[in-house]
Motif scaffolding. Sequence first.
Motif, PDB file in Angstrom:
ATOM      1  N   LEU A  58       0.821  -1.210   0.000  1.00 22.33           N
ATOM      2  CA  LEU A  58       0.000   0.000   0.000  1.00 22.33           C
ATOM      3  C   LEU A  58       0.858   1.264   0.000  1.00 22.33           C
ATOM      4  CD1 LEU A  58      -2.777  -0.996   2.551  1.00 22.33           C
ATOM      5  CD2 LEU A  58      -2.754  -1.284   0.068  1.00 22.33           C
ATOM      6  N   ARG A  59       0.298   2.328  -0.550  1.00 26.49           N
ATOM      7  CA  ARG A  59       0.963   3.630  -0.574  1.00 26.49           C
ATOM      8  C   ARG A  59       0.955   4.214   0.834  1.00 26.49           C
ATOM      9  NH1 ARG A  59      -1.520   8.903  -3.369  1.00 26.49           N
ATOM     10  NH2 ARG A  59      -3.310   7.973  -2.367  1.00 26.49           N
ATOM     11  N   VAL A  60       2.101   4.777   1.257  1.00 27.84           N
ATOM     12  CA  VAL A  60       2.244   5.373   2.585  1.00 27.84           C
ATOM     13  C   VAL A  60       2.741   6.805   2.404  1.00 27.84           C
ATOM     14  CG1 VAL A  60       3.355   5.178   4.843  1.00 27.84           C
ATOM     15  CG2 VAL A  60       2.848   3.107   3.533  1.00 27.84           C
ATOM     16  N   LEU A  61       2.106   7.751   3.126  1.00 27.96           N
ATOM     17  CA  LEU A  61       2.519   9.152   2.980  1.00 27.96           C
ATOM     18  C   LEU A  61       2.161   9.988   4.198  1.00 27.96           C
ATOM     19  CD1 LEU A  61      -0.314  10.873   2.145  1.00 27.96           C
ATOM     20  CD2 LEU A  61       0.029   9.553   0.089  1.00 27.96           C
ATOM     21  N   PRO A  63       0.165  13.155   5.065  1.00 28.25           N
ATOM     22  CA  PRO A  63      -0.867  13.910   4.361  1.00 28.25           C
ATOM     23  C   PRO A  63      -0.667  15.419   4.487  1.00 28.25           C
ATOM     24  CG  PRO A  63      -1.704  13.202   6.470  1.00 28.25           C
ATOM     25  CD  PRO A  63      -0.324  12.606   6.328  1.00 28.25           C
ATOM     26  N   ALA A  64      -1.210  16.140   3.538  1.00 28.55           N
ATOM     27  CA  ALA A  64      -1.268  17.598   3.614  1.00 28.55           C
ATOM     28  C   ALA A  64      -2.574  17.988   4.295  1.00 28.55           C
ATOM     29  CB  ALA A  64      -1.214  18.193   2.209  1.00 28.55           C
ATOM     30  N   ASP A  65      -2.589  19.125   4.936  1.00 29.85           N
ATOM     31  CA  ASP A  65      -3.811  19.618   5.565  1.00 29.85           C
ATOM     32  C   ASP A  65      -4.906  19.776   4.509  1.00 29.85           C
ATOM     33  OD1 ASP A  65      -5.373  20.646   7.730  1.00 29.85           O
ATOM     34  OD2 ASP A  65      -5.038  22.662   6.943  1.00 29.85           O
ATOM     35  N   GLY A  66      -6.068  19.193   4.778  1.00 26.98           N
ATOM     36  CA  GLY A  66      -7.191  19.297   3.861  1.00 26.98           C
ATOM     37  C   GLY A  66      -7.240  18.213   2.793  1.00 26.98           C
ATOM     38  N   ALA A  67      -6.263  17.297   2.803  1.00 27.79           N
ATOM     39  CA  ALA A  67      -6.221  16.249   1.784  1.00 27.79           C
ATOM     40  C   ALA A  67      -7.458  15.362   1.864  1.00 27.79           C
ATOM     41  CB  ALA A  67      -4.971  15.391   1.957  1.00 27.79           C
ATOM     42  N   LYS A  68      -7.897  14.898   0.720  1.00 25.26           N
ATOM     43  CA  LYS A  68      -9.019  13.979   0.645  1.00 25.26           C
ATOM     44  C   LYS A  68      -8.538  12.585   1.052  1.00 25.26           C
ATOM     45  CE  LYS A  68     -12.482  12.198  -2.426  1.00 25.26           C
ATOM     46  NZ  LYS A  68     -12.603  11.454  -3.628  1.00 25.26           N
ATOM     47  N   ILE A  69      -9.348  11.888   1.841  1.00 25.84           N
ATOM     48  CA  ILE A  69      -9.008  10.524   2.248  1.00 25.84           C
ATOM     49  C   ILE A  69      -9.220   9.593   1.067  1.00 25.84           C
ATOM     50  CG2 ILE A  69      -9.662   8.590   3.740  1.00 25.84           C
ATOM     51  CD1 ILE A  69     -10.488  10.689   5.849  1.00 25.84           C
ATOM     52  N   GLU A  70      -8.196   8.799   0.761  1.00 33.92           N
ATOM     53  CA  GLU A  70      -8.274   7.858  -0.348  1.00 33.92           C
ATOM     54  C   GLU A  70      -8.152   6.437   0.172  1.00 33.92           C
ATOM     55  OE1 GLU A  70      -5.779   8.829  -3.659  1.00 33.92           O
ATOM     56  OE2 GLU A  70      -6.020  10.975  -3.297  1.00 33.92           O
ATOM     57  N   LYS A  71      -8.831   5.523  -0.486  1.00 35.01           N
ATOM     58  CA  LYS A  71      -8.762   4.112  -0.116  1.00 35.01           C
ATOM     59  C   LYS A  71      -7.369   3.572  -0.423  1.00 35.01           C
ATOM     60  CE  LYS A  71     -13.615   3.253  -0.758  1.00 35.01           C
ATOM     61  NZ  LYS A  71     -14.632   2.289  -1.108  1.00 35.01           N
ATOM     62  N   ALA A  72      -7.050   2.445   0.183  1.00 29.10           N
ATOM     63  CA  ALA A  72      -5.787   1.738  -0.052  1.00 29.10           C
ATOM     64  C   ALA A  72      -4.567   2.621   0.213  1.00 29.10           C
ATOM     65  CB  ALA A  72      -5.737   1.168  -1.468  1.00 29.10           C
ATOM     66  N   THR A  73      -4.680   3.514   1.201  1.00 28.50           N
ATOM     67  CA  THR A  73      -3.588   4.427   1.531  1.00 28.50           C
ATOM     68  C   THR A  73      -3.363   4.414   3.037  1.00 28.50           C
ATOM     69  OG1 THR A  73      -4.192   5.832  -0.343  1.00 28.50           O
ATOM     70  CG2 THR A  73      -2.779   6.815   1.328  1.00 28.50           C
ATOM     71  N   ILE A  74      -2.103   4.497   3.428  1.00 25.31           N
ATOM     72  CA  ILE A  74      -1.727   4.598   4.831  1.00 25.31           C
ATOM     73  C   ILE A  74      -1.186   6.006   5.054  1.00 25.31           C
ATOM     74  CG2 ILE A  74      -0.199   3.734   6.649  1.00 25.31           C
ATOM     75  CD1 ILE A  74      -0.174   1.028   5.126  1.00 25.31           C
ATOM     76  N   TYR A  75      -1.780   6.708   6.005  1.00 27.88           N
ATOM     77  CA  TYR A  75      -1.383   8.073   6.330  1.00 27.88           C
ATOM     78  C   TYR A  75      -0.644   8.080   7.664  1.00 27.88           C
ATOM     79  CZ  TYR A  75      -4.862   9.190   2.780  1.00 27.88           C
ATOM     80  OH  TYR A  75      -5.575   9.245   1.614  1.00 27.88           O
ATOM     81  N   VAL A  76       0.512   8.734   7.693  1.00 27.86           N
ATOM     82  CA  VAL A  76       1.333   8.829   8.899  1.00 27.86           C
ATOM     83  C   VAL A  76       1.399  10.297   9.304  1.00 27.86           C
ATOM     84  CG1 VAL A  76       3.633   8.464   9.883  1.00 27.86           C
ATOM     85  CG2 VAL A  76       2.709   6.816   8.231  1.00 27.86           C
ATOM     86  N   ALA A  77       1.104  10.570  10.568  1.00 27.62           N
ATOM     87  CA  ALA A  77       1.171  11.950  11.060  1.00 27.62           C
ATOM     88  C   ALA A  77       2.593  12.484  10.934  1.00 27.62           C
ATOM     89  CB  ALA A  77       0.723  12.016  12.516  1.00 27.62           C
ATOM     90  N   PRO A  78       2.743  13.696  10.397  1.00 25.05           N
ATOM     91  CA  PRO A  78       4.083  14.286  10.317  1.00 25.05           C
ATOM     92  C   PRO A  78       4.598  14.650  11.714  1.00 25.05           C
ATOM     93  CG  PRO A  78       2.463  15.595   9.084  1.00 25.05           C
ATOM     94  CD  PRO A  78       1.721  14.529   9.800  1.00 25.05           C
ATOM     95  N   PRO A  79       5.912  14.691  11.899  1.00 25.03           N
ATOM     96  CA  PRO A  79       6.461  15.065  13.201  1.00 25.03           C
ATOM     97  C   PRO A  79       5.943  16.429  13.653  1.00 25.03           C
ATOM     98  CG  PRO A  79       8.209  14.309  11.745  1.00 25.03           C
ATOM     99  CD  PRO A  79       6.962  14.424  10.919  1.00 25.03           C
TER     100      PRO A  79
END
Length: 136
Positions: A58-61, A63-79
């Motif tokens: 799966l894609r891991v990133l 996210p930017a503020d306001g980004a649309k949630i996409e399926k098959a994606t893992i979002y990691v909180a930035p430091p």
Amino acid sequence: MRSVDVIVIGSSAGGVMVLRQLVAALPADFKTPIFIVQHMAAAKDSYLVNILDSSGPLRVLHPADGAKIEKATIYVAPPDYHMLIEKGHILVKKGPKENRFRPSIDALFRSAAYSYGSGAVGIVLTGMLDDGCSGM
């Protein structure tokens, strides 16, 4: 039985290996978006996105503020930023620390519960103190 809309995961700094194993075990057709808050030093660069992205299909990133949630994606909180979710969107904010942490597991978990109710699944992987307890 209601379907799962989002999965939220909280982990202390010692949880990197567990996160790698979890991500590696996910199938390529896993569609539910996953959100991860990992406690880390605010002033350091995070390599967690790179580590997890190379661990599974799966894609891991971050996210930017306001980004649309996409399926098959893992979002990691930035430091040093809280990651919150609202129906369909991600908020990345520099709010006050919660339970000594920014990003805060509690903040992510609360936002998931508020926006998705029983469609949210929360997982606390590792930790010694109480971040994640009230949000769960």
